[in-house]
Motif scaffolding. Sequence first.
Motif, PDB file in Angstrom:
ATOM      1  N   SER A   1       0.834  -1.202   0.000  1.00 40.60           N
ATOM      2  CA  SER A   1       0.000   0.000   0.000  1.00 40.60           C
ATOM      3  C   SER A   1       0.875   1.261   0.000  1.00 40.60           C
ATOM      4  O   SER A   1       0.627   2.211  -0.751  1.00 40.60           O
ATOM      5  N   VAL A   2       1.913   1.251   0.835  1.00 39.53           N
ATOM      6  CA  VAL A   2       2.823   2.404   0.882  1.00 39.53           C
ATOM      7  C   VAL A   2       3.515   2.567  -0.462  1.00 39.53           C
ATOM      8  O   VAL A   2       3.629   3.686  -1.000  1.00 39.53           O
ATOM      9  N   ALA A   3       3.950   1.441  -1.060  1.00 35.71           N
ATOM     10  CA  ALA A   3       4.644   1.521  -2.349  1.00 35.71           C
ATOM     11  C   ALA A   3       3.697   2.009  -3.452  1.00 35.71           C
ATOM     12  O   ALA A   3       4.084   2.807  -4.311  1.00 35.71           O
ATOM     13  N   LEU A   4       2.445   1.544  -3.426  1.00 37.72           N
ATOM     14  CA  LEU A   4       1.477   1.969  -4.450  1.00 37.72           C
ATOM     15  C   LEU A   4       1.157   3.467  -4.328  1.00 37.72           C
ATOM     16  O   LEU A   4       1.134   4.185  -5.334  1.00 37.72           O
ATOM     17  N   THR A   5       0.910   3.927  -3.110  1.00 32.54           N
ATOM     18  CA  THR A   5       0.566   5.352  -2.956  1.00 32.54           C
ATOM     19  C   THR A   5       1.783   6.219  -3.290  1.00 32.54           C
ATOM     20  O   THR A   5       1.646   7.292  -3.876  1.00 32.54           O
ATOM     21  N   ASP A   6       2.974   5.713  -2.963  1.00 31.22           N
ATOM     22  CA  ASP A   6       4.197   6.425  -3.304  1.00 31.22           C
ATOM     23  C   ASP A   6       4.337   6.548  -4.828  1.00 31.22           C
ATOM     24  O   ASP A   6       4.624   7.619  -5.363  1.00 31.22           O
ATOM     25  N   PHE A   7       4.088   5.443  -5.525  1.00 33.16           N
ATOM     26  CA  PHE A   7       4.174   5.450  -6.989  1.00 33.16           C
ATOM     27  C   PHE A   7       3.112   6.391  -7.561  1.00 33.16           C
ATOM     28  O   PHE A   7       3.388   7.157  -8.498  1.00 33.16           O
ATOM     29  N   ALA A   8       1.911   6.376  -6.980  1.00 31.13           N
ATOM     30  CA  ALA A   8       0.839   7.260  -7.461  1.00 31.13           C
ATOM     31  C   ALA A   8       1.265   8.729  -7.345  1.00 31.13           C
ATOM     32  O   ALA A   8       1.017   9.529  -8.255  1.00 31.13           O
ATOM     33  N   LEU A   9       1.935   9.064  -6.248  1.00 29.25           N
ATOM     34  CA  LEU A   9       2.365  10.467  -6.081  1.00 29.25           C
ATOM     35  C   LEU A   9       3.457  10.821  -7.093  1.00 29.25           C
ATOM     36  O   LEU A   9       3.486  11.933  -7.615  1.00 29.25           O
ATOM     37  N   ARG A  10       4.339   9.856  -7.372  1.00 30.85           N
ATOM     38  CA  ARG A  10       5.389  10.154  -8.356  1.00 30.85           C
ATOM     39  C   ARG A  10       4.801  10.307  -9.758  1.00 30.85           C
ATOM     40  O   ARG A  10       5.223  11.164 -10.525  1.00 30.85           O
ATOM     41  N   ILE A  11       3.797   9.484 -10.086  1.00 32.09           N
ATOM     42  CA  ILE A  11       3.130   9.651 -11.388  1.00 32.09           C
ATOM     43  C   ILE A  11       2.437  11.014 -11.426  1.00 32.09           C
ATOM     44  O   ILE A  11       2.501  11.742 -12.420  1.00 32.09           O
TER      45      ILE A  11
ATOM     46  N   LEU B   1      -6.270   2.419  -3.609  1.00 28.69           N
ATOM     47  CA  LEU B   1      -5.345   1.364  -4.036  1.00 28.69           C
ATOM     48  C   LEU B   1      -5.432   0.162  -3.106  1.00 28.69           C
ATOM     49  O   LEU B   1      -4.839   0.154  -2.028  1.00 28.69           O
ATOM     50  N   ALA B   2      -6.191  -0.829  -3.528  1.00 29.20           N
ATOM     51  CA  ALA B   2      -6.325  -2.060  -2.747  1.00 29.20           C
ATOM     52  C   ALA B   2      -5.154  -2.969  -3.126  1.00 29.20           C
ATOM     53  O   ALA B   2      -5.090  -3.465  -4.250  1.00 29.20           O
ATOM     54  N   PRO B   3      -4.220  -3.186  -2.216  1.00 34.36           N
ATOM     55  CA  PRO B   3      -2.970  -3.866  -2.569  1.00 34.36           C
ATOM     56  C   PRO B   3      -3.144  -5.289  -3.101  1.00 34.36           C
ATOM     57  O   PRO B   3      -2.345  -5.719  -3.930  1.00 34.36           O
ATOM     58  N   LEU B   4      -4.174  -5.999  -2.646  1.00 33.59           N
ATOM     59  CA  LEU B   4      -4.290  -7.397  -3.075  1.00 33.59           C
ATOM     60  C   LEU B   4      -4.853  -7.521  -4.489  1.00 33.59           C
ATOM     61  O   LEU B   4      -4.713  -8.561  -5.119  1.00 33.59           O
ATOM     62  N   SER B   5      -5.500  -6.474  -4.977  1.00 33.52           N
ATOM     63  CA  SER B   5      -6.137  -6.590  -6.293  1.00 33.52           C
ATOM     64  C   SER B   5      -5.609  -5.587  -7.323  1.00 33.52           C
ATOM     65  O   SER B   5      -6.099  -5.556  -8.447  1.00 33.52           O
ATOM     66  N   THR B   6      -4.626  -4.776  -6.946  1.00 38.82           N
ATOM     67  CA  THR B   6      -4.176  -3.718  -7.862  1.00 38.82           C
ATOM     68  C   THR B   6      -2.695  -3.900  -8.217  1.00 38.82           C
ATOM     69  O   THR B   6      -1.867  -4.109  -7.336  1.00 38.82           O
ATOM     70  N   SER B   7      -2.389  -3.771  -9.524  1.00 42.32           N
ATOM     71  CA  SER B   7      -0.987  -3.826  -9.935  1.00 42.32           C
ATOM     72  C   SER B   7      -0.467  -2.410 -10.193  1.00 42.32           C
ATOM     73  O   SER B   7      -1.245  -1.471 -10.377  1.00 42.32           O
ATOM     74  N   TYR B   8       0.846  -2.301 -10.208  1.00 44.36           N
ATOM     75  CA  TYR B   8       1.472  -1.013 -10.518  1.00 44.36           C
ATOM     76  C   TYR B   8       1.144  -0.603 -11.954  1.00 44.36           C
ATOM     77  O   TYR B   8       0.909   0.578 -12.244  1.00 44.36           O
ATOM     78  N   ALA B   9       1.090  -1.581 -12.868  1.00 43.15           N
ATOM     79  CA  ALA B   9       0.779  -1.274 -14.269  1.00 43.15           C
ATOM     80  C   ALA B   9      -0.646  -0.743 -14.396  1.00 43.15           C
ATOM     81  O   ALA B   9      -0.917   0.179 -15.167  1.00 43.15           O
ATOM     82  N   GLU B  10      -1.562  -1.328 -13.613  1.00 40.35           N
ATOM     83  CA  GLU B  10      -2.961  -0.873 -13.643  1.00 40.35           C
ATOM     84  C   GLU B  10      -3.060   0.574 -13.137  1.00 40.35           C
ATOM     85  O   GLU B  10      -3.757   1.407 -13.725  1.00 40.35           O
ATOM     86  N   LEU B  11      -2.341   0.854 -12.052  1.00 40.18           N
ATOM     87  CA  LEU B  11      -2.323   2.210 -11.512  1.00 40.18           C
ATOM     88  C   LEU B  11      -1.795   3.189 -12.552  1.00 40.18           C
ATOM     89  O   LEU B  11      -2.384   4.249 -12.795  1.00 40.18           O
ATOM     90  N   LEU B  12      -0.684   2.819 -13.202  1.00 40.36           N
ATOM     91  CA  LEU B  12      -0.087   3.709 -14.202  1.00 40.36           C
ATOM     92  C   LEU B  12      -1.037   3.901 -15.383  1.00 40.36           C
ATOM     93  O   LEU B  12      -1.206   5.022 -15.878  1.00 40.36           O
ATOM     94  N   ALA B  13      -1.705   2.835 -15.807  1.00 43.79           N
ATOM     95  CA  ALA B  13      -2.641   2.950 -16.934  1.00 43.79           C
ATOM     96  C   ALA B  13      -3.775   3.914 -16.582  1.00 43.79           C
ATOM     97  O   ALA B  13      -4.159   4.763 -17.396  1.00 43.79           O
ATOM     98  N   GLY B  14      -4.289   3.803 -15.371  1.00 42.61           N
ATOM     99  CA  GLY B  14      -5.389   4.678 -14.953  1.00 42.61           C
ATOM    100  C   GLY B  14      -4.952   6.129 -14.881  1.00 42.61           C
ATOM    101  O   GLY B  14      -5.656   7.036 -15.357  1.00 42.61           O
TER     102      GLY B  14
END
Length: 404
Positions: free
Chosen positions: A315-325, A383-396
């Motif tokens: 979750s921390v890594a996903l939200t961190d990546f979201a902020l960088r995007i 960002l639900a960590p068990l069902s979300t990939s980094y690629a999906e986040l980036l695509a969105g």
Amino acid sequence: MDDLVAEAERRDAADPLAAYRDRFLPADGVLAYLDGNSLGRPLRATAERVTRFVRDEWATRLIRGWDEGWIDLPQRLGDRIGRIALGAAPGQVVVADSTTVLLYKLARAAVDHGLAHGRNEIVLDTDNFPTDRYVLEGIAAERGAELRWITSDPACGVTPDQVAVVAGPRTTLVVLSHVAYRSGFRADAPAITRIAHDAGALVLWDLSHSAGSVPLELDAWGADLAVGCSYKYLNGGPGAPAFGYLAARHQGVLTQPVQGWFGHRAPFEMGPGHEPAPDVRALLSGTPPVFATVPLEAGLDLLAEAGIDAVRAKSVALTDFALRIADALLVPHGVRVASPRDPERRGGHVTLCRADFEDVNDRLWKRGVIGDFRAPDGIRIGLAPLSTSYAELLAGMTALADEL
Ligand SMILES: *Cc1c(COP(=O)(O)O)cnc(C)c1O
């Protein structure tokens, strides 16, 4: 942009939770589901369990099912949520009602107790989730209590210092969200709980945006009361019942107002007059919503298997990546980040704002990019960590950038 694509690939390849994505049912036409903080996705196992429940339990066991385990379900599932997600020892959590109703029952129990001891003020904040504010306004009107409002920063949240200023000898209850629904700000729960206790008040934590995303330690914090949703990060399904926590030391002391037969000491004696159960069962009112908890069991199995600490790390890594995007693709187009930059103070979602985001969000939904809009101008990236990939986040988020 190429850097971000490469990074998403690298992170997905190294993600220890990557295999869990396949446990969820696919969603045709959805390019990116960024709303798992509002409604978690269904598991493949959920579909099977629901069918099995109808066929093997309801149809076959019929009313015998109540004696064969349904009666104890609110406590059994409550203990499981306590162990897997809340840091609560057994005997303090039940599954029942909705978050709104459980919040009413617990808050009124605490306020009534305070009023009997000369305390009549409820501390709350201006940016808490609407239902929390409305319920407390109703209780204040009903019981003649007073509301002490903390004006919270919508892009941040309530700090211990703000609580220290308002909590005092008149305070009976402090009600706050642990993770703010708008900004994703994560309150300093141990510090705030201590401050409230020093003032002689109780604290009720709304854990709707924390449970299943952020590790919780209710017992270690010395928490008094808590509620939360099971349809968000716990994948319990639309409108799944809520959970409520009543610390052991308050059981038999605080009494909730909806005194139905399931909260009675002995429901099947069917006797005259209400005698509350001496334990956490006193939080119950009527027949448990057994069928509505079937999906929740599958969600809890999954969380127990993955482990909340691994979920939080992703979750921390996903939200961190979201902020960088966001910094790379959106901030140059006038988008404002309305969530904490410090991961310690952040839950599992980030909020981005721009004046035209209501329209932008409508267009994204048409493209299969599902986040949600929160007035006046925010899009939440959940960002639900068990069902979300980094690629999906980036695509969105790339689709979002494209709309700008
Ligand atoms: C989602 C949410 C609720 C929802 O309550 P319901 O009774 O399930 O509608 C309550 N409080 C908070 C903080 C939430 O995020």
